[in-house]
Design an enzyme around this catalytic site. Structure first.
Site, PDB file in Angstrom:
ATOM      1  N   CYS A   1       0.807  -1.229   0.000  1.00  0.00           N
ATOM      2  CA  CYS A   1       0.000   0.000   0.000  1.00  0.00           C
ATOM      3  C   CYS A   1       0.839   1.277   0.000  1.00  0.00           C
ATOM      4  O   CYS A   1       0.581   2.200  -0.775  1.00  0.00           O
ATOM      5  CB  CYS A   1      -1.007  -0.001   1.143  1.00  0.00           C
ATOM      6  SG  CYS A   1      -0.323   0.047   2.810  1.00  0.00           S
TER       7      CYS A   1
ATOM      8  N   HIS B   1      -6.004   1.064  -3.718  1.00  0.00           N
ATOM      9  CA  HIS B   1      -5.053   0.577  -2.716  1.00  0.00           C
ATOM     10  C   HIS B   1      -4.533  -0.789  -3.109  1.00  0.00           C
ATOM     11  O   HIS B   1      -5.065  -1.441  -4.002  1.00  0.00           O
ATOM     12  CB  HIS B   1      -5.713   0.547  -1.333  1.00  0.00           C
ATOM     13  CG  HIS B   1      -6.880  -0.399  -1.241  1.00  0.00           C
ATOM     14  ND1 HIS B   1      -6.967  -1.379  -0.301  1.00  0.00           N
ATOM     15  CD2 HIS B   1      -7.999  -0.519  -1.989  1.00  0.00           C
ATOM     16  CE1 HIS B   1      -8.085  -2.061  -0.452  1.00  0.00           C
ATOM     17  NE2 HIS B   1      -8.736  -1.546  -1.474  1.00  0.00           N
TER      18      HIS B   1
ATOM     19  N   HIS C   1      -3.171   0.548   7.173  1.00  0.00           N
ATOM     20  CA  HIS C   1      -3.305   0.478   5.714  1.00  0.00           C
ATOM     21  C   HIS C   1      -3.536   1.887   5.175  1.00  0.00           C
ATOM     22  O   HIS C   1      -4.007   2.764   5.884  1.00  0.00           O
ATOM     23  CB  HIS C   1      -4.487  -0.431   5.365  1.00  0.00           C
ATOM     24  CG  HIS C   1      -4.607  -0.746   3.913  1.00  0.00           C
ATOM     25  ND1 HIS C   1      -3.605  -1.350   3.186  1.00  0.00           N
ATOM     26  CD2 HIS C   1      -5.620  -0.530   3.036  1.00  0.00           C
ATOM     27  CE1 HIS C   1      -3.999  -1.502   1.933  1.00  0.00           C
ATOM     28  NE2 HIS C   1      -5.221  -1.006   1.819  1.00  0.00           N
TER      29      HIS C   1
END
Length: 172
Positions: A81, A144, A132
């Site tokens: 990510c 993502h 994240h």
């Protein structure tokens, strides 16, 4: 009039004034900036134009389908990510963001959900231990690189797992 062509008394006053200005500048340089002035400098340095923000979103969308790879930061190697975010920002605006999600959580300025625009960062599990991050692309959607074995994808904040996550937004 140059200092050397002045009369002695006038020259001395000019040099004393110059010395005072230099001393004030040195004192100002030797003190640490306050947190409010640091935030102001970060804010001014982190402003992206609407065109740059749009370019970031379009570039991120173009990477949907790229394989996930932990530690990856190129389309050929795959992305995690933060690697995805770093790649897009470096290539679209020349800005090298921090490499980890924890560092991204402090990058730029916090913004409210209602102020989101394309190109903003989405940080999940925000707070002391974010987990994240992704790039907001508009209409409640973000790009993502979610997990091992997966690919870069487009998701909505309102869908399943993501709707239950604590979310913060940042504008680099």
């Amino acid at each position: 009039m140059p200092i050397f062509s002045m009369h002695n008394h006038t020259r001395r006053q000019a040099l004393q004034g110059l010395a005072l200005v230099c001393a004030l500048l040195l004192v100002g340089c030797s003190t640490a900036p306050s947190s409010s002035s640091s935030a102001l400098l970060r804010s001014a340095a982190s402003q992206l134009s609407d065109d740059q923000a749009h370019d970031i979103a379009i570039h991120a969308l173009g990477l949907v389908g790229t394989p996930y790879r932990y530690g990856g930061n190129t389309p050929d190697a795959g992305f995690d990510c933060s690697g995805l975010i770093g790649y897009v920002y470096r290539h679209r605006v020349g800005t090298a963001p921090p490499r980890t999600v924890a560092q991204l959580n402090g990058w730029g300025q916090p913004i409210a959900n209602g102020d989101l625009r394309s190109g903003d960062l989405v940080v999940f599990g925000a707070g002391p231990a974010p987990t994240h991050a992704g790039i907001y692309v508009g209409e409640g959607r973000f790009v993502h690189a979610p997990s091992t074995g997966g690919t870069v994808r487009l998701d909505q904040f309102s869908s399943g797992y993501w709707a239950r996550q604590k979310t913060a937004f940042r504008r680099p």
